[in-house]
Every structure is written in C-alpha cells, then in structure tokens.
Design an enzyme around this catalytic site. Structure first.
Site, mmCIF file in Angstrom:
data_model
loop_
_atom_site.group_PDB
_atom_site.id
_atom_site.type_symbol
_atom_site.label_atom_id
_atom_site.label_comp_id
_atom_site.label_asym_id
_atom_site.label_seq_id
_atom_site.Cartn_x
_atom_site.Cartn_y
_atom_site.Cartn_z
ATOM 1 N N GLY A 256 -3.066 -50.107 -37.254
ATOM 2 C CA GLY A 256 -2.009 -50.706 -36.435
ATOM 3 C C GLY A 256 -0.922 -51.321 -37.300
ATOM 4 O O GLY A 256 0.273 -51.209 -36.993
ATOM 5 N N ASP A 257 -1.309 -51.971 -38.392
ATOM 6 C CA ASP A 257 -0.334 -52.558 -39.315
ATOM 7 C C ASP A 257 0.501 -51.458 -39.967
ATOM 8 O O ASP A 257 1.709 -51.624 -40.188
ATOM 9 C CB ASP A 257 -1.041 -53.376 -40.393
ATOM 10 C CG ASP A 257 -1.904 -54.476 -39.813
ATOM 11 O OD1 ASP A 257 -1.567 -54.976 -38.718
ATOM 12 O OD2 ASP A 257 -2.924 -54.829 -40.433
#
Length: 313
Positions: A256-257
């Site tokens: 996600g990052d």
C-alpha cells in the site's frame, strides 16, 4: 518536490524462520534485517525505487532515531527530522517458510505540544505550491486529533498538493481540507462511508464517490490481489485496474505504501489519470511479488505494467 511525513516512524526488524511459526516454543531465525520504517518512510523508499526524490519529515528520538537517520542517509533518501526525547519504536515482523507474516508493533513515544509546534515550524519551511505532501501512517500515542488537523490545514492553506493514506478519525479529519488524493483499502473505505466492504468494482465505485462528496479530489481504493479502483472529481469515468494473470501476495507488507509512492511520483511527473492508475497498480503488484518490505525496482514495475488490464466503471 515530494515531502513525506511520518509522525510515528520506526525501525523495522524482519526475522525469517525456516518453518511454521510455533507459539510458546523457541523459534530460531535463519536471517534478520533492520531498516527504517513507518508508512511515510516506506513511501519515500518507493519513490526512490521509482527513480524519484523526496524529503522525509517526522520525529526522531534516541539511539534508534539516530540509526534510522543514518540508514536513510546511506541509501540517499533525504530527511529532516525533528529530534525529541524518548526512543524511536521498533517493529518486528516474522516471516515463516510459507510466507506468512506475523507482526508486533511498538506504540511509539508521546509528542509534547511544544515539540509538535517545532515540527509544524519545520513543515512550514517546505510549504510551496509546487510541492507535494504525503501524510500517512499511525500517530504517536495520545496525539491530539486537533494537532493532526493543524498539520493538514497548514499544508493545504499554503496551496500544496496533498496525498493522505489514513483511516478512521484521521481520514475523516483530513477530508475536511479537501486533499488531492486519498488511498483507503476496501475496509477503510467501508468504515469511512458506512458501506459493506466489497471487491465488486460496480459497487465499490459508489462507495468511492462518497469520499469525493466528503471532500477528496481523487480516490485510489486498493483491493489487494484484485488491483485497485480510481475515481476523480476531474475525470468523467472511474478506472478499475488489475494484472493478468493475478499476482498473489508474497510480501503484502508495504504494498500500500508503494502505491502511495507511485501516486506521488505520478503527480510529480504530471502523468495522465490513466498512466497514474496503471503505474500505481503496477508498483503495488510488483512489490507484492517480493517477500518482506523490499520495494520493487523500476524494471520489475514495468514487467507488471505490461500485463495490466484497465476497465472503465
């Protein structure tokens, strides 16, 4: 310039074991690694892997904080942390032979109002209409919501572009200031708008557009192995993007990052909405191929990019 903000950074220790994790028994690690962590720092690492540059802001404390800064310097990630009392937290991740991840995260240290004001002054040194800010990750224990709101307000009042990757009250607070991009997953989106979690693009787009009504200018909903959905106030159609064949997660931590880093990189390089959507999913899915928190190289991202399917919703 891209500025990432990590209010609750960490040193991430990854332990690998050559068998299934056995609770209440001795588990011997076959290897160990330590690297700077926290969602904003991971975003900076992703931007670096994509060939971009960023400055990582946040709080640093004690010997762990010094190690964190030294590690970032060693990989040429620029940083400008505010030093405060305490010690930067350590997060532990255990990866077993089957690729299962077990995480134990420390809470971090408290930040005084005085130290927060020092940090806000540091942020003001970077506010420029050409700059892109990324605010993501947890906040320190007892961190007031009003302080988080003050940070978001400072960035948006200066006319800077803002990407937010938060959930719960932090996301709700950020939406008041009309962030340029938010990136919830399907569960964070459902919580924010009061809908049921789903990976059905036709249903998901309805929930995502509710975030536009609440203030977001654009939304990326990450869907794990199912890809991601993108909507924007400035685009007539939503885009659903996935890889073909689907890539199963080997290293779900940090994907996600990586996607947030790709959004920031695309915004900085003025990609079209379609190019941004494809590069974001390609980056996340490329990282999913890698166990642990390593960020995928640009070459690996391009390999996935070529396999993507894009649908209008």
């Amino acid at each position: 310039m891209i500025i990432t903000i990590t209010l609750n950074p960490a040193m991430d220790r990854t332990l690998r074991i050559e068998h299934a994790l056995q609770p209440n028994k001795l588990n011997r690690a076959s290897s160990t690694s330590v690297e700077p962590g926290g969602k904003g720092i991971n975003v900076s690492r992703a931007i670096k892997a994509l060939g971009g540059q960023s400055v990582a802001l946040g709080f640093s404390a004690g010997s762990n904080g010094r190690s964190m800064k030294d590690a970032l310097t060693s990989v040429d990630i620029h940083h400008d942390f505010v030093d405060v009392p305490g010690n930067t937290r350590v997060n532990v991740q255990i990866i077993d032979l089957d690729g299962n991840h077990t995480e134990v995260n420390e809470p971090g240290f408290k930040i005084s109002d005085t130290d927060f004001l020092r940090f806000l002054e540091r942020v003001q040194q970077y506010v420029d209409k050409e700059n892109i800010f990324v605010v993501s990750g947890s906040v320190p224990p007892g961190f007031p919501l009003k302080n988080f709101g003050s940070l978001i307000k400072t960035i948006k009042k200066a006319g800077c572009r803002l990407i937010v990757d938060e959930s719960g009250d932090l996301l709700t607070e950020a939406l008041k200031f009309e962030p340029d991009f938010v990136k919830p997953n399907i569960f964070e989106l459902a919580e924010a708008v009061g809908d049921e979690p789903t990976v059905d693009p036709d249903k998901l787009v309805i929930s995502a557009r509710k975030l536009l009504d609440l203030g977001a200018q654009a939304v990326c909903v990450s869907m794990g192995q199912e890809g991601a959905l993108f909507v924007s106030k400035h685009e007539p159609e939503a885009l659903y993007v996935n890889s073909n064949p689907k890539i199963h997660d080997e290293g779900a931590v940090g994907t996600g990052d990586a996607m947030v880093g790709a959004i920031a990189n695309a915004m900085d390089k003025k990609f079209s909405f379609l190019e941004m959507a494809k590069s974001t999913v390609a980056t996340g899915r490329a990282c999913a191929r890698i166990a642990g928190t390593e960020m995928a190289s640009l070459k690996k991202v391009y390999e996935v990019y070529e396999s993507l399917l894009v649908y209008t919703v």
